[in-house]
Design a protein around this motif. Sequence first.
Motif: not given
Length: 556
Positions: A450-454, A505-516, A518-521, A553-556
């Motif tokens: 979790a700490v690595l993914a989100l 948590l799973c929904a937030l991870v999926v959201r960041q997968i489709y909106r990279p 927004e991924d802080p990592v 295609p999406g927000r990359v």
Amino acid sequence: MYQPLPGYISPGPLAPDLRSADGRDKPSRNDSLAAQLSTVVGGPVGDHALIGRARFWTPLRVLLAFAVLFLALGWSTKAACIQQTADGNGQLSLDWNDGRQYVAMCYSDTVPLYGAERLNEGAFPYKKYWIEQTPEGGTEVRYMEYPVLSGLYQYLSMRIAKTWDMLPLPGALQVVIYFNVVAVGLALAWLVTVWATTLSAGRRPWDVALLVCSPLVIVHAFTNFDALATAFAATGLLAWARRRPVLAGVLLGLGGAAKLYPLLLLGPLVLLCLRADPLHRAAGGGRTGPGLGSVRDPRTFRDWWDGRRQWLAVVSARPLGAAGVTVAAALLTWALVNLPIAALYPQGWREFFRLNTTRHADPDSIYNVITSFTGWPGFDGELAHGQPPSILNMVSLAAFALACLAIGYVALTAPRRPRLAQLCFLVIAAFLLTNKVWSPQYSLWLIPLAVLALPHRRVLLTWMTIDALVWVPRMLYYLGTDRKGLPEQWFTGTVLLRDLAVLVLCALVVRQIYRPDEDPVRRDYADDPVGGVLDRAPDPLLPWLPERLRPKPGRV
């Protein structure tokens, strides 16, 4: 020589070395929770601070120090269950009178298992068997019920406890010594988990503070033996991140021999390597290895060994090749660890699998939650002791398979290849949510992932707190309403709340997968710190896949 800008005069001479790890994440400046907490130690880091200059108190050492503190708190929550009392004959025994283990909320499986698994007799697991009475009045033959490495760890801890008891050292009941020996080993395993996760976090080591200071560590670090598996899983992912596929497979295989869940991490790894294009021959953005034709003909053992190493280097330089090597090493390691016990004591080795097949839905599974609130008798209705819930087993397996297919769809259709930790978290969360068993300590599996993914501190801390607090109604439910405990629905209600938190948590991870974006990592041009050969590898459009499974295609 550094010259200050006009109008900016240093109050003292500048240091001769002005290097700074400016790429490191600074949570006290970009996270509101960390910023508020930092006021205790002087406030957020300064704009012109030199980062990474501490000689001793590096982030890793600070995190390990806090890990020791929280492990000590975890031991203290179990200490009430290893207190001794004298019976009417003056003989010492554990003070578990009047449901003390539930009232004090100090229950740990390690204490009753010392006698239940016949470790107190000095017996070797899987060889020793005993006869138990069934609720129907019959009997059944029982063996050690844990996977091989967990069972051998219990045996080794027992031998150390018995040796300690024979030496002129401070003494106690053997079960108390045994618990403390087990706790020391589990603490070391958790420190290894922290170490490996910190190194895997790359430029964001402070994200691991949530792993170190999690309330789940206080409650469950010593509830069972799961810290062994988390250590192997974390070091396996670190080895993969360091592009050591064979070592990664060996460590994940050892983890699978302690608890099966580390083997589930192989699925996301293969899936992401498949997306990285099996025809790509230069993993890591152009890095190439020697061709197969360069491996010389073996004339000596050293030639043969060098040839095998060259061949392995060529194969491992490609994503699918590296994944194949890791999977093969993991399965081979798991087989080599299990084979001696399976060959010598086949009945004892099969006990773990037999019990997992025949056990019914545990109180903390979603299936029992539904039963608790609706009175539903379950898929199989009333079953006799030892009779497997065949329909429940199939439903649980099918639900997990469907969840994995959904995760695979997300992995293939995301506009940018997901990070390995994101998919690993989704797979383990799906396994726990769909499984008929979610023992309380299983939540430890999720924390490093979790700490690595989100790495969102408020969100993760909220989930961890909810999950840790499930322990309170659980213990009071086990105490029984006849002894002023809680009704079952108080417990199952908190279980449902925990499951909903994990789904969020799973929904937030999926959201960041489709909106990279927004991924802080992935800020500051980072890609996948745990990705290994996948990190900064090309992300093709996969024309060999059907149109509906290609990246969108999406927000990359």
